[in-house]
Scaffold this motif. Sequence first.
Motif, mmCIF file in Angstrom:
data_model
loop_
_atom_site.group_PDB
_atom_site.id
_atom_site.type_symbol
_atom_site.label_atom_id
_atom_site.label_comp_id
_atom_site.label_asym_id
_atom_site.label_seq_id
_atom_site.Cartn_x
_atom_site.Cartn_y
_atom_site.Cartn_z
ATOM 1 N N LYS A 30 -2.575 7.882 1.954
ATOM 2 C CA LYS A 30 -1.986 9.219 1.776
ATOM 3 C C LYS A 30 -1.912 9.944 3.127
ATOM 4 O O LYS A 30 -0.876 10.538 3.460
ATOM 5 C CB LYS A 30 -2.837 10.015 0.784
ATOM 6 C CG LYS A 30 -2.322 11.422 0.549
ATOM 7 C CD LYS A 30 -3.007 12.043 -0.666
ATOM 8 C CE LYS A 30 -2.515 13.459 -0.928
ATOM 9 N NZ LYS A 30 -3.272 14.480 -0.212
ATOM 10 N N MET A 79 0.859 8.453 5.259
ATOM 11 C CA MET A 79 2.206 8.697 4.716
ATOM 12 C C MET A 79 2.594 10.172 4.830
ATOM 13 O O MET A 79 3.774 10.494 4.974
ATOM 14 C CB MET A 79 2.286 8.177 3.280
ATOM 15 C CG MET A 79 2.297 6.641 3.250
ATOM 16 S SD MET A 79 2.170 5.952 1.594
ATOM 17 C CE MET A 79 3.728 6.475 0.880
ATOM 18 N N GLU A 80 1.606 11.060 4.800
ATOM 19 C CA GLU A 80 1.927 12.491 4.947
ATOM 20 C C GLU A 80 2.550 12.789 6.306
ATOM 21 O O GLU A 80 3.334 13.719 6.439
ATOM 22 C CB GLU A 80 0.671 13.339 4.729
ATOM 23 C CG GLU A 80 0.402 13.546 3.256
ATOM 24 C CD GLU A 80 -0.941 14.187 2.963
ATOM 25 O OE1 GLU A 80 -1.126 14.641 1.830
ATOM 26 O OE2 GLU A 80 -1.822 14.206 3.859
ATOM 27 N N VAL A 114 4.582 13.921 -0.447
ATOM 28 C CA VAL A 114 3.664 12.795 -0.694
ATOM 29 C C VAL A 114 2.637 13.177 -1.764
ATOM 30 O O VAL A 114 1.981 14.221 -1.667
ATOM 31 C CB VAL A 114 2.963 12.385 0.618
ATOM 32 C CG1 VAL A 114 1.847 11.384 0.359
ATOM 33 C CG2 VAL A 114 3.988 11.822 1.592
ATOM 34 N N VAL A 118 0.506 5.890 -3.773
ATOM 35 C CA VAL A 118 0.936 7.037 -2.977
ATOM 36 C C VAL A 118 2.454 6.954 -2.926
ATOM 37 O O VAL A 118 3.021 5.918 -2.565
ATOM 38 C CB VAL A 118 0.329 7.027 -1.564
ATOM 39 C CG1 VAL A 118 0.732 8.300 -0.831
ATOM 40 C CG2 VAL A 118 -1.185 6.896 -1.623
ATOM 41 N N ARG A 119 3.094 8.047 -3.338
ATOM 42 C CA ARG A 119 4.560 8.072 -3.444
ATOM 43 C C ARG A 119 5.089 9.198 -2.574
ATOM 44 O O ARG A 119 4.497 10.270 -2.510
ATOM 45 C CB ARG A 119 4.943 8.309 -4.906
ATOM 46 C CG ARG A 119 6.436 8.269 -5.209
ATOM 47 C CD ARG A 119 6.633 8.596 -6.681
ATOM 48 N NE ARG A 119 8.020 8.516 -7.110
ATOM 49 C CZ ARG A 119 8.913 9.486 -6.932
ATOM 50 N NH1 ARG A 119 8.577 10.604 -6.307
ATOM 51 N NH2 ARG A 119 10.147 9.342 -7.354
ATOM 52 N N GLY A 120 6.193 8.964 -1.888
ATOM 53 C CA GLY A 120 6.791 10.017 -1.069
ATOM 54 C C GLY A 120 8.290 9.802 -0.966
ATOM 55 O O GLY A 120 8.850 8.874 -1.568
#
Length: 276
Positions: free
Chosen positions: A198, A201-202, A208, A270-272
């Motif tokens: 996370k 990816m942020e 995110v 974790v999705r973004g």
Amino acid sequence: MNNPTVGAGVNPSELLDRQYRDSKKLEARANLHRRYGRSDGPDWFVWTAQQANLSAGAKVLDIGCGPGWLWGAGKAGFPADLDLTLADFSPGMVEAAVKQATTADYYAHVEGVVADVSHLPFADASFDAVLACHMLYHVPDATVALKELRRVLRPGGIIAVTTNAEGNMAPLYALGAAAFGGAASDPAADIFGLHRAKALMEGLFDDVVMTSVDGDLNVTSAEDLVLALTSFPPGQDADDAAVAHLYELTKAAIAAGGGAIHIPKTQGMVRGLAPR
Ligand SMILES: C[S@@+](CC[C@H](N)C(=O)[O-])C[C@H]1O[C@@H](n2cnc3c(N)ncnc32)[C@H](O)[C@@H]1O
């Protein structure tokens, strides 16, 4: 940590040769979850498919697709008409994944590509969504791989990454460490756990969000647990005496637990979105 299959110490040819030429070793680990997982929890692959929240007709890359279990077992969670590119650096995995997704008889188009996540053979903005499930702990530099995934996503496209949570399956890794040495923790989560995923990816994607799912294993067979712990380093390189020691430790732990070892597990996504 001295584990040549994860993170900065990764040796790609050893990883491919010794772990992922075909799905046998992955199968030994998956068997623990299939045979001893709590039955009232959500199916992992359907949960993954739903959380990815893809749009019908999307052009999707699954990198590090493995044998493609997501596309078979998870199909109830996906919308219709997906156009799939199933990619892995192991040709054996790509072949198995294409067979799995084609047999599902649900997707609009299925194509297999042998590719390394850090150097993808795709043009910029080629995909509406990319999935990287339980694979970014294997790469030498997860940031390089994530930037490459961002490059091949169209602006606003979805990235969905799954991995294990920090602290995952602690009693299993404690047994492994007692027999083989090394860290008493999940090596994948130590390198690229959910919270680290996370945080990385942020810095690269918008919107995110992290979600996770808890589960339990109640393992009743020492043989199955030993098979899983000898499917990756350091157990895969252990001598007969160390493996016999693990077997005895595991039998004792099963007896002490009244016939089973209870192993809590947590994994998630974790999705973004790629920046617009
Ligand atoms: C633990 S398996 C996960 C398989 C599948 N995604 C799943 O969740 O069931 C990891 C997969 O990543 C692949 N892999 C490892 N490093 C890779 C890389 N650098 N590029 C592409 N695939 C890779 C392996 O061959 C293996 O199939």
